[in-house]
Scaffold this motif. Structure first.
Motif, PDB file in Angstrom:
ATOM      1  N   LEU A   7     -36.572 -58.975  40.545  1.00 25.52           N
ATOM      2  CA  LEU A   7     -37.813 -58.222  40.326  1.00 25.52           C
ATOM      3  C   LEU A   7     -38.429 -57.824  41.662  1.00 25.52           C
ATOM      4  O   LEU A   7     -38.206 -58.490  42.679  1.00 25.52           O
ATOM      5  N   ASN A   8     -39.229 -56.748  41.657  1.00 21.26           N
ATOM      6  CA  ASN A   8     -39.959 -56.455  42.885  1.00 21.26           C
ATOM      7  C   ASN A   8     -40.962 -57.592  43.099  1.00 21.26           C
ATOM      8  O   ASN A   8     -41.374 -58.264  42.147  1.00 21.26           O
ATOM      9  N   HIS A   9     -41.301 -57.822  44.344  1.00 24.03           N
ATOM     10  CA  HIS A   9     -42.078 -59.005  44.706  1.00 24.03           C
ATOM     11  C   HIS A   9     -43.435 -59.049  43.993  1.00 24.03           C
ATOM     12  O   HIS A   9     -43.879 -60.116  43.563  1.00 24.03           O
ATOM     13  N   VAL A  43     -37.767 -56.949  47.060  1.00 24.92           N
ATOM     14  CA  VAL A  43     -37.162 -57.476  45.833  1.00 24.92           C
ATOM     15  C   VAL A  43     -36.816 -58.952  46.061  1.00 24.92           C
ATOM     16  O   VAL A  43     -36.332 -59.328  47.125  1.00 24.92           O
ATOM     17  N   VAL A  44     -37.090 -59.770  45.061  1.00 22.76           N
ATOM     18  CA  VAL A  44     -36.828 -61.217  45.144  1.00 22.76           C
ATOM     19  C   VAL A  44     -35.323 -61.452  45.012  1.00 22.76           C
ATOM     20  O   VAL A  44     -34.703 -60.991  44.054  1.00 22.76           O
ATOM     21  N   LYS A  67     -36.311 -56.252  51.737  1.00 25.86           N
ATOM     22  CA  LYS A  67     -36.754 -54.904  51.429  1.00 25.86           C
ATOM     23  C   LYS A  67     -35.769 -54.211  50.498  1.00 25.86           C
ATOM     24  O   LYS A  67     -34.561 -54.420  50.588  1.00 25.86           O
ATOM     25  N   VAL A  68     -36.293 -53.386  49.616  1.00 25.68           N
ATOM     26  CA  VAL A  68     -35.458 -52.614  48.712  1.00 25.68           C
ATOM     27  C   VAL A  68     -34.457 -51.813  49.535  1.00 25.68           C
ATOM     28  O   VAL A  68     -34.805 -51.186  50.528  1.00 25.68           O
ATOM     29  N   GLY A  69     -33.196 -51.863  49.151  1.00 20.39           N
ATOM     30  CA  GLY A  69     -32.158 -51.122  49.843  1.00 20.39           C
ATOM     31  C   GLY A  69     -31.436 -51.887  50.928  1.00 20.39           C
ATOM     32  O   GLY A  69     -30.463 -51.391  51.493  1.00 20.39           O
ATOM     33  N   GLU A  70     -31.888 -53.095  51.240  1.00 23.75           N
ATOM     34  CA  GLU A  70     -31.215 -53.893  52.278  1.00 23.75           C
ATOM     35  C   GLU A  70     -30.098 -54.720  51.665  1.00 23.75           C
ATOM     36  O   GLU A  70     -30.140 -55.132  50.565  1.00 23.75           O
TER      37      GLU A  70
END
Length: 70
Positions: A7-9, A43-44, A67-70
């Motif tokens: 999930l997003n943080h 994102v967790v 971070k999203v995309g990492e």
């Protein structure tokens, strides 16, 4: 304990609080020590204790995010 991995943080924090868990800490999962300024951009990737386990409401929860995309 809700499972918030993936999930997003921000949503992860909201989910934990809705379940009665308020002792939340966060960490940069890449080890770079960055601060999570905009929680929706992260994102967790892991949590402690693990989702699905039983824990008292005052348990310290660590959400490790990247971070999203990492």
């Amino acid at each position: 304990m809700p499972n918030v991995v993936g999930l997003n943080h921000q949503l992860a924090q909201d989910t934990m609080q809705a379940a009665g868990f308020y002792y939340l800490t966060e960490a940069d999962a890449t080890g770079q020590g960055r601060l999570l300024i905009n929680d929706r951009n992260w994102v967790v990737v892991s949590q402690q204790p693990a989702g699905g386990t039983h824990a008292p409401a005052d348990t310290k929860i660590i959400l490790r995010s990247k971070k999203v995309g990492e």
